[in-house]
Scaffold this motif. Structure first.
Motif, PDB file in Angstrom:
ATOM      1  N   MET A   1      11.539  12.069  15.547  1.00 48.47           N
ATOM      2  CA  MET A   1      11.175  12.286  16.935  1.00 48.47           C
ATOM      3  C   MET A   1      12.314  11.855  17.848  1.00 48.47           C
ATOM      4  N   TRP A 254       8.881   8.206  12.643  1.00 49.68           N
ATOM      5  CA  TRP A 254       9.403   9.582  12.640  1.00 49.68           C
ATOM      6  C   TRP A 254       9.645  10.010  11.197  1.00 49.68           C
ATOM      7  N   PHE A 268       6.314  13.019  14.458  1.00 45.87           N
ATOM      8  CA  PHE A 268       6.476  11.679  15.013  1.00 45.87           C
ATOM      9  C   PHE A 268       5.146  11.224  15.573  1.00 45.87           C
TER      10      PHE A 268
END
Length: 389
Positions: A1, A254, A268
């Motif tokens: 993410m 993530w 994420f």
């Protein structure tokens, strides 16, 4: 993410008077003394905010976006040598704007941005993990980024070439080095809403975000003066924004997984201070042909099965996960190749190579990938070690 907390800490370090940080040997536990939220509480006045979708354009968006405070070029990968040894690597470049309206100065050394890079290698056979960092400013060409031809660098550490046709990654520090070529086999994946990735409901709490999820990789890794030829797969994430964590968010997990059926999974989850998960956590599944299916928090279940406590920091991290996406008939078991992949540099976080087993319907799957975890620890955040600046 890749909603990174690193930039706030970088500026705190630089404002304290250091552009280079040496990594001393540590034997005592490192205590966490700065939370993710505190690290992100730096001045962002005057910088643009990501408030709505826009069309991403290439090659222009491979390059820098100085109107936004922060951005990164994030490479991770899993590699094999001819003797069957497994290696993981991370090479990341971060840009942080010092001011939205820099003074008009004629000095060759004047800087508008600071760059930070992280280098990490995982040697699964020996169970060893190496990490290093580098800081520099963009004055005098010491660090910088450009779109076409693509080049991002922090002094001698660099990514140079074409993000899709082939990029050379080079970095070295003391007894470790890498020299790799990565070539994307799929088009850029626009994460979120066509590249507009929301992080919370607060206005401007978003980024522009795309990924190259499957990059054929070859080259050399060097440890203790011994070069090893390697091949494998890499992943590249790109984001830019002027965002911070919302007050109720404490960190994130993530996942970037490359599966044996040719598909790639990113997800994420932003963790909340009350133990919940941010409703706008999201992800995507990229098919072998490059087509993309997006997911919301409700579509994905992540169950922590085991934990590992770092002997260096006493931080407890998840170390085995079950990831399920019922609508895709995906049921995956994910675990690190080795538990210790905690970066002990100017700030402490866990990011490392993971292996995957599982099924998609009745079909067995395997794979590798990378996971990043922040916001763990007694104070609820990763932190710079307790040492003088």
């Amino acid at each position: 993410m890749k909603f990174r907390f690193l930039f706030g800490l970088m500026l705190l370090v630089l404002l304290a008077g250091s552009l280079w940080l040496l990594q001393p040997t540590r034997s005592a536990p490192i205590s966490a003394n700065l939370s993710v939220a505190e690290a992100l509480s730096t001045n962002d006045a005057g910088f643009a905010r990501v408030t709505e979708p826009r069309e991403l354009s290439f090659p222009a968006d491979h390059g820098p976006h100085p109107e936004y405070k922060t951005e990164w070029w994030y490479y991770t990968g899993n590699l094999e040598s001819a003797d069957g040894r497994h290696w993981g690597f991370q090479l990341t470049f971060f840009r942080s704007g010092l001011t939205a309206n820099p003074a008009d100065r004629s000095s060759h050394w004047a800087a508008q941005n600071v760059y930070m890079s992280h280098l990490a290698l995982t040697d699964v056979a020996s169970g060893k993990f190496y990490s290093a960092e580098r800081f520099s400013r963009d004055g005098a060409g010491l660090a910088g980024a450009q779109a076409d031809p693509f080049h991002v660098w922090t002094e001698s550490w660099e990514a140079n070439g074409s993000p899709t046709a082939g990029t050379q990654l080079r970095a070295n520090h003391e007894n470790i080095a890498l020299d790799l070529v990565v070539r994307s086999t799929k088009p850029p994946v626009l994460q979120g809403e066509n590249g507009f990735s929301r992080k919370s409901a607060e206005p401007g709490a978003a980024s522009y975000y795309y990924s190259l999820t499957r990059m054929e990789t070859s080259g050399t890794i060097t440890v203790d003066g011994q070069p090893v030829e390697v091949t494998g797969l890499s992943w590249m994430d790109r984001e830019w924004s002027t965002s911070v964590l919302a007050p109720n968010q404490i960190g994130w997990d993530w996942f970037a997984l490359q599966l044996s059926d040719g598909s790639d999974l990113m997800f994420f989850q932003l963790r909340l201070r009350d133990g919940g998960i941010e409703p706008l956590s999201s992800g995507s599944l990229v098919a072998p042909d490059g087509s993309v299916t997006t997911f919301t928090r409700e579509d994905v279940t992540i169950e922590v099965l085991k934990r590992w406590t770092s002997p260096q920091t006493n931080i407890s991290y998840p170390s085995q996960w079950r990831v399920s996406i019922p609508a895709q008939q995906l049921d995956l078991l994910v675990e690190p190749y080795i538990p210790h992949q905690e970066l002990l540099i100017s700030l402490v976080y866990w990011e490392g190579a993971v292996q995957v087993t599982g099924t998609r319907g009745a079909t067995p799957l395997s794979g590798s990938g990378y996971i990043e975890m922040t916001g763990y620890g007694d104070t609820g955040g990763q932190a710079a070690p307790n040492r003088p600046r």
